[in-house]
Design a protein around this motif. Structure first.
Motif, PDB file in Angstrom:
ATOM      1  N   GLY A1280       0.833  -1.195   0.000  1.00 48.39           N
ATOM      2  CA  GLY A1280       0.000   0.000   0.000  1.00 48.39           C
ATOM      3  C   GLY A1280       0.865   1.241   0.000  1.00 48.39           C
ATOM      4  O   GLY A1280       1.823   1.337   0.773  1.00 48.39           O
ATOM      5  N   TYR A1281       0.546   2.198  -0.903  1.00 47.83           N
ATOM      6  CA  TYR A1281       1.276   3.471  -0.995  1.00 47.83           C
ATOM      7  C   TYR A1281       0.266   4.609  -0.848  1.00 47.83           C
ATOM      8  O   TYR A1281      -0.918   4.445  -1.150  1.00 47.83           O
ATOM      9  N   THR A1282       0.764   5.771  -0.458  1.00 44.03           N
ATOM     10  CA  THR A1282      -0.082   6.966  -0.424  1.00 44.03           C
ATOM     11  C   THR A1282      -0.025   7.656  -1.793  1.00 44.03           C
ATOM     12  O   THR A1282       1.071   7.844  -2.337  1.00 44.03           O
ATOM     13  N   PRO A1283      -1.174   8.044  -2.356  1.00 50.15           N
ATOM     14  CA  PRO A1283      -1.132   8.787  -3.627  1.00 50.15           C
ATOM     15  C   PRO A1283      -0.561  10.191  -3.401  1.00 50.15           C
ATOM     16  O   PRO A1283      -0.584  10.719  -2.282  1.00 50.15           O
ATOM     17  N   PHE A1284      -0.029  10.782  -4.464  1.00 48.82           N
ATOM     18  CA  PHE A1284       0.440  12.172  -4.386  1.00 48.82           C
ATOM     19  C   PHE A1284      -0.755  13.095  -4.112  1.00 48.82           C
ATOM     20  O   PHE A1284      -1.818  12.938  -4.692  1.00 48.82           O
ATOM     21  N   CYS A1285      -0.510  14.058  -3.221  1.00 50.39           N
ATOM     22  CA  CYS A1285      -1.527  15.095  -2.950  1.00 50.39           C
ATOM     23  C   CYS A1285      -1.782  15.930  -4.211  1.00 50.39           C
ATOM     24  O   CYS A1285      -0.863  16.144  -5.001  1.00 50.39           O
TER      25      CYS A1285
END
Length: 1441
Positions: A1280-1285
């Motif tokens: 799991g990764y965080t999407p770019f803001c």
């Protein structure tokens, strides 16, 4: 022109000499203690005491010089400079430590596991030795000449030149002379030196870093008093030689860069030949400061024209593009990317041995290189036997059978285009399948059913059968099913045709129940059904007339030597055993038909094969067809004797192996086919052979026991060739030999033969001496390694044997041996010798063949004949008369290869006599500076000494008088198998800014491990066993290192050091499910369960291991959802670097409650950020935490501080490392390498017991409990990764993923940031995510424009194959991309680079994160306390209190 340039240089040096000089030095040592040069030279000299190092070294070289040629002495000096054998010496030290040594003994004996260091103890242990098992001896062990192989093995551990060694050596050598022991020597230092070995053979790069984003730490380095000397190098007296550096690093305009490659070449070519390599080294290694002055150089048109002409040749014959490099030594290609200096040294040694051998055979220097180019290596082709034999019963014939009459007959049909994979039906016997079988074998029916399928489906395949049945006359078809089958087949063939006979045979086998065998009843039933009017006994019984080729089948099978039954051959080439499975046989045969078709197409196209030719004759006349298949003769792994030494038979017992071989060869009398007479069948059936004999008696020679041997020897010494042959033929009969042994007088046999000189013969026969027999026996024992009475064949120096007791080596084997030698080497050498006008001499051909064939098999030598070397090449001519190396280099002087090649060529020039040509291969129209780094290659031709005669401290890289304005990063370029780490420096080697350095930066590295690499496959599936674990250790400590097999090529790597190591599968699931099937490249016998690997040099070591699932575990998988490792050893290894080393049981209970966090950092600033990130995690997370750090790039400062921090805050940590595999596309920039480590090796960096890992970037601040992230549901995704803001609108212009390639590829999905991610390692491994990522990386990374943000672009690019679970946005807030309103809910804050403002990291950290300064101060206070404690400890130790 040149003098003017030198004058200008000296003026420039004088002008800038007073500048404030700054320097960078780098050294690399071993982890192990210094080893004595005497042991590395492996030559026993007198005792050394109270003499200087220089005198000690000179004495070693002088003593060695008495035995070695001048070239070999130079090689020895180079080996000592490289410390090439230090690893060999230390490997024995490690082996000794496993004994372990008895206390208070500086040298000791080990006799089958029991140890002593005195004479009496040895006698006792020798008596009891047979009760204990013999020790395992390694390939590198030194065995004393004359040792009795049947006696107990005594291993002496000691140090040459020391009194204790001398004493014990005399004791054991006397035992050997009495035949009581096999004496093996292993080096052992009772008191190892406190110093380390300084290494060379590596490169050091100072690369200029981009300062777009300021990444320097502002913490001041605590400098000690300025020191004017580092390891004997005086910086105060720094002088510049050949250095034009005004330290002018002002950027060049594009038009100034375009011709830099040609201008650098012109500058090098303008220098005198003796200086040209030095100029090339200086310009390439200091290019950033040289570039501006080089832009003024004028390139004349002849240089450009000649380089252009040569480049056409380079491209056409060597495949080199402009700017590429290549190095050839005597025509052998040296790959600069994969071959290190130790491999080059081995090439030089091997070449020197052959060239000096040829020279000692009185071949003139100009001819030596012509002979070297002869390709005499055995081919790896599949050998075939002749299928034109009456023993083969052909079922069909494509050329004459009616069923194929509609097919075309012309061979030109082969050239007609068809769809891929279509088998052409042509009425020619192109494809022939022969099945040799014993009809009563269980799998006979399966093979015949495959043949029937081919026949029934009209596959263009001629099928033949050979039945191997009893050949005894008194056995008939009513008793033996095999004989019955053959007679029935012959009867039906005669009465009807071969097709009907084949169908009847199939019917007979169809009656056999599964698992049963063919019986006489099965044959009778089919015969009665098909031919009811025939009396079965007249066909099968004793009076049968259908027995014609029964014996021929067995004779053909034995004569061809094709191996155990059943055998299937395609065009005479036997199939492998594993290919005989019916499904596999069908597939492989169809594949062979398609492959062979292209061979025939080529033959037809070139006119070698026409329609009126007999195709089978054409196939059987190919060079791979041999009279018999004998693996002993055809094997490509061969042992050769060196016969090129001088002869001195008189002092045979004192000669070394090579000298003994030459003495025996030169003293040999041969029988040849000159003159009439009959000796044995073989000798008289060929014209190219001469025969000699070496005696290997089964008992000690005596007058009674050696009658036959003496008679043959006397006949060959005293009689004419014809008479000797006739006499020996008589003696060779068994009854004659038996009668002689019984005491019958030899004279009884002399009078049968006319023309014998009886008196001469009797004088020789009855002479009192058995010298020749004793010498022969010693030769067989010491050189040929034969036991008493064992047989072997020596052919042109090649040893075939020892032959097993009942092994047959018959006339066919000798014919095979003769044909192989003539094809590969004999004829070529003979014609080359005749071409030179040298008098043809069988001895010369034999000795040249032995020399050339013993060369290690490699690529063929390149024949180069370049367009011209008049204007565009540096030429250095060899000294007249001496043997020389022919060295050719092709290089662009402004490439990394030039930086490495120039110092190597300089060392070669000093080391050996060279005929050297360096061709310039320049690129035109450069658009950027070609070299952005300074480089030093650490390599010296000889050991260096200081003025007082002591050893200089060791080789090192010195960057002197460096420009001070750039920011540098220091990288090491080491051989593939070395794992090095920085162990001592005060400075940040990732950010060297010389303006802030008082005088110099000194970096000390250590060779931490040598790499053992391997490939592992499951023999059942042919696939790598993903997740299989191997351990490496010793008998006393079985698990020291461990690793996991990856799916890419079944690759695994283990960290080790010189010594003997045991490789095993890890206890647990690996060991439960799999067993080791076989192994290659190891040091233990192939059938051994324990895999022993000895690492005893600095070169790469790659092994192959095949494993197999245990029968009861066939359906189990290693990587199942329930995978658990539950053995204590595993948890011990897990806690190896941990501060908090709890008991395995406690760790097991807590396993699910530990949060594993992975991070990488390089450089002091990022390590400072990393410590602050750790502190932020610990302040907010209640669950126990274990940090995992990539060790490869951590500074010594960080590694020293982290244990104190772990103790203070109560966390666990482990340093992991993995060497970038050689087969995976290499990155050259340090930052990109680190990015690669973040994503490419997640499946193999961590033990299988780690289920989940969180990656947190070093420059992040955590504001929440990370347990929440660890427990986050990934919904089946592996990570799991965080999407770019996307909330900070003013940055829209920088969001590259919103347009172009990324917009179309993502197809509406988000682009994710790699600063924080969570990996479910179980899922990750199960779906082979790591292998998929590496596969995609390998494809994309070849293009320099792809994967610009490697760690981030790769998982986003693979989003369709390896899905990403998007984490909620609050998990990562970054000011560059997220607006201020979302900061309050942020769970972590990342200090992303801002492409708009380019704000330095430190400044941004203080401004953006309120708590950052407090964390920073807290860490600094702890660092101060730790430093005070360290200083206090040093002080108390210094005062002795």
């Amino acid at each position: 022109m040149w003098l003017l340039w030198v004058l200008l240089l000296s003026l420039l040096s004088a002008v800038s000499g007073g500048a404030d000089s700054k320097a960078v030095t780098t050294s690399l040592t071993t982890k192990w203690a210094d080893t004595p040069l005497l042991l590395e030279a492996r030559y026993d000299t007198a005792l050394f005491s109270s003499i200087s190092h220089l005198a000690y070294y000179d004495l070693i070289v002088k003593k060695a010089g008495a035995l070695l040629s001048s070239v070999q002495v130079n090689m020895l000096k180079f080996a000592l400079s490289l410390r090439a054998y230090s690893a060999t010496v230390y490997s024995f030290q490690q082996i000794a430590s496993n004994e372990p040594p008895p206390s208070s003994c500086s040298a000791f004996f080990s006799v089958h596991g029991e140890k002593t260091c005195d004479e009496e103890g040895l006698a006792t242990l020798l008596k009891s030795a047979p009760e204990r098992r013999k020790p395992y001896l390694f390939k590198g062990d030194h065995k004393y000449p004359g040792s009795n192989p049947d006696a107990p093995v005594v291993i002496l551990y000691g140090e040459f030149g020391k009194p204790d060694f001398q004493r014990l050596h005399q004791v054991i050598s006397s035992k050997v002379n009495e035949g009581l022991a096999t004496y093996v020597l292993r080096h052992y230092l009772a008191n190892p030196s406190g110093k380390k070995v300084y290494l060379s053979g590596y490169g050091v790069e100072l690369a200029i870093k981009s300062q777009e984003y300021k990444a320097k730490d502002d913490t001041q380095v605590q400098e000690n008093d300025p020191v004017d000397e580092v390891q004997g190098f005086l910086f105060g007296k720094l002088k510049k030689h050949l250095v034009e550096s005004t330290n002018d690093m002002a950027p060049l305009k594009v038009w100034q860069m375009q011709d830099l490659s040609f201008q650098t070449a012109a500058r090098i070519l303008a220098a005198p030949a003796v200086e040209a390599l030095t100029v090339m080294k200086d310009l390439s290694q200091n290019f950033p400061t040289k570039a501006r002055s080089l832009t003024k150089t004028v390139v004349n048109s002849e240089i450009r024209k000649e380089i252009g002409e040569n480049q056409k040749f380079f491209k056409g014959t060597l495949g080199l593009q402009p700017g590429d490099s290549a190095l050839f030594i005597n025509g052998l290609h040296i790959d600069l990317d994969t071959q290190d200096i130790f491999s080059v040294f081995e090439v030089l040694r091997s070449e020197a041995r052959v060239m000096e051998g040829l020279r000692s055979l009185h071949i003139d220097t100009p001819y030596i290189h012509d002979i070297l180019k002869l390709n005499v290596q055995p081919s790896d082709s599949d050998y075939a036997v002749d299928i034109r034999n009456s023993a083969i019963s052909w079922i069909n014939n494509l050329e004459t059978d009616h069923r194929y009459s509609s097919w075309p007959y012309n061979v030109q049909e082969l050239l007609r285009p068809t769809f891929p994979g279509v088998i052409r039906q042509i009425r020619k016997n192109f494809h022939n399948l022969v099945i040799i079988l014993e009809p009563t074998q269980e799998n006979a029916a399966e093979l015949l059913s495959v043949a029937e399928m081919f026949y029934a489906n009209n596959i263009p395949l001629r099928i033949g059968l050979v039945f191997v049945v009893s050949d005894e006359d008194d056995i008939d078809g009513m008793q033996d099913a095999g004989v019955a089958l053959v007679r029935a087949y012959n009867y039906i063939s005669d009465e009807v045709d071969s097709q009907s006979a084949f169908e009847a045979v199939i019917s007979m086998f169809n009656r056999v129940p599964i698992g049963g065998k063919l019986s006489v009843g099965d044959v009778v039933k089919v015969l009665e059904k098909r031919f009811p009017y025939v009396e079965v006994s007249s066909v099968l019984g004793a009076d049968s007339s259908y027995d014609s080729n029964r014996k021929e089948g067995r004779a053909y099978y034995q004569q061809t030597g094709v191996g155990p039954l059943p055998v299937v051959m395609y065009n005479g080439i036997p199939y492998q055993r594993e290919q005989l499975d019916p499904d596999e046989l069908e597939t492989v045969t169809m594949q062979k038909i398609l492959e062979t078709t292209s061979f025939y197409q080529r033959a037809v196209y070139l006119g070698e094969l026409a329609t009126d030719h007999d195709v089978v004759d054409f196939i059987m006349n190919q060079p791979n067809v041999v009279p018999r298949i004998n693996p002993r003769v055809l094997s490509t792994s061969r042992t050769y004797l060196d016969l090129s030494d001088t002869n001195d038979y008189a002092r045979f017992s004192t000669l070394d192996t090579k000298e003994k071989s030459t003495a025996v060869a030169n003293s040999m009398n041969y029988m040849t086919k000159k003159g009439k007479g009959v000796q044995d069948e073989y000798l008289w059936s060929c014209n190219n052979v001469r025969l000699g004999m070496i005696n290997n008696p089964s008992a000690a020679p005596s007058a009674e026991m050696s009658r036959l041997a003496r008679a043959i020897w006397a006949a060959m010494q005293t009689q004419s060739a014809n008479n000797a042959k006739n006499f020996i033929t008589k003696l060779a009969k068994e009854e004659t030999a038996a009668a002689l042994e019984m005491g019958v007088d030899i004279g009884d046999y002399l009078f049968f033969l006319q023309g014998m000189d009886v008196s001469l013969f009797k004088d020789a026969y009855e002479g009192p001496k058995f010298d020749f027999l004793l010498s022969h026996a010693a030769y067989c024992r010491d050189v040929l390694k034969l036991k008493k009475g064992q047989n072997a064949v020596i052919s042109n120096g090649r040893i075939i044997g020892p032959l097993e007791e009942k092994e047959v080596f018959n006339q066919d084997d000798f014919l095979l041996l003769e044909s192989i030698i003539l094809k590969t080497s004999g004829e070529r050498i003979k014609s080359k010798v005749q071409q030179f006008g040298i008098e043809e001499d069988s001895d010369l051909v034999m000795k040249v063949d032995a020399l050339l064939s013993s060369q290690p098999k490699g690529e063929a030598r390149v024949e180069y004949d370049f367009a011209d070397d008049r204007y565009s090449a540096v030429k250095i001519r060899p000294k007249e008369g001496d043997v020389y190396f022919d060295v050719v280099a092709v290089v662009d002087p402004v490439t990394r290869d030039a930086q490495k090649l120039a110092p190597l060529l300089l060392v070669l020039k000093q080391l050996v006599n060279v005929n050297l040509r360096v061709f310039m291969n320049c690129q035109s129209k450069l658009s950027e500076i070609p070299l952005k780094s300074f480089y030093r290659h650490v390599l010296e031709p000889e050991v260096a000494f200081q003025a007082d005669g002591s050893f200089s401290p060791g080789p090192m890289a010195r960057f002197l008088d460096m420009p001070q304005s750039p920011l540098f990063t220091l990288n090491l370029n080491t051989p593939e198998s070395w794992m090095v780490e920085s162990v001592h420096t005060r400075y940040d080697l990732d950010n060297i800014y010389l303006e802030e350095v008082k005088q110099y930066v000194s970096a000390e590295y250590e060779l931490e491990h040598l790499l053992l690499e391997g490939h592992c496959f499951d023999v059942s599936s042919g696939q790598p066993p993903r997740g299989l674990q191997f351990t490496l250790g010793t008998a006393s400590e079985p698990v020291i290192m461990d690793t996991i097999v990856m799916a890419n090529l079944g690759y695994f790597q283990l960290k080790a050091n010189p010594g003997a190591w045991i490789l095993k599968m890890r206890k647990g699931r690996s060991d439960d499910i799999y067993k080791i099937y076989s192994h290659e490249g190891t040091d233990s016998p192939a059938e051994s369960d324990d895999i022993i690997v000895v690492l005893n040099n600095f070169k790469s070591r790659i092994i192959k291991v095949k494993v197999q699932k245990k029968p009861d575990k066939f359906n189990e998988e290693l990587l199942s959802d329930a995978t658990e490792e539950n053995d204590a050893g595993f948890w011990k290894s897990l806690a190896r670097y941990s501060f908090d080393s709890k008991l395995p049981e406690e760790l097991k209970q807590e396993k699910d409650d530990v949060i594993n966090i992975f991070s990488v950092a390089s450089g002091h600033l990022y390590e400072r950020f990393l410590r602050i990130m750790m502190l932020s995690v610990l302040k907010n997370t209640k669950t126990p935490v274990k940090f995992w750090f990539l060790k490869n790039y951590l500074s010594p400062t960080f590694k020293e501080f982290i244990p104190h921090m772990a103790k203070q805050y109560g966390f666990q940590y482990e340093l992991v490392q993995y060497k970038w595999p050689r087969w995976l596309h290499q990155q050259t920039e340090k930052q990109r390498i680190i990015w690669g480590y973040k994503i490419l090796f997640l499946d193999v960096l961590f033990p299988l017991a780690v289920d989940k890992i969180l990656f947190v970037d070093a420059d992040q601040i955590v504001r929440t409990d990370l347990k929440e992230l660890r427990d986050f549901d990934l919904e089946g995704a592996p990570y799991g990764y965080t999407p770019f803001c996307e909330s900070r609108k003013e940055m829209d212009g920088y969001r590259f993923w919103k347009s172009g390639y990324w917009a179309s590829h993502l197809a509406g999905r988000r682009y994710h940031i790699s600063a924080l991610y969570v990996v479910d390692l179980k899922k990750f491994r199960k779906i082979a995510a790591g292998d998929r990522l590496r596969g995609q990386y390998q494809g994309l990374s070849q293009d320099p424009n792809s994967l610009s943000n490697l760690d981030q672009d790769l998982p986003n690019n693979m989003i369709h194959q390896v899905p990403i679970k998007s984490l909620p946005q609050e998990w990562l807030w970054c000011e560059t991309w997220c607006d201020d309103s979302t900061k309050r809910s942020a769970k972590t804050i990342d200090l992303c680079n801002n492409p708009m403002t380019k704000e330095p990291k430190l400044q941004a950290a203080v401004r953006i994160v309120a708590e950052w300064t407090d964390y920073d101060q807290e860490i600094k206070r702890l660092q101060t306390r730790v430093q005070e404690r360290v200083n206090h400890t040093k002080k108390t130790q210094g005062t002795g209190t």
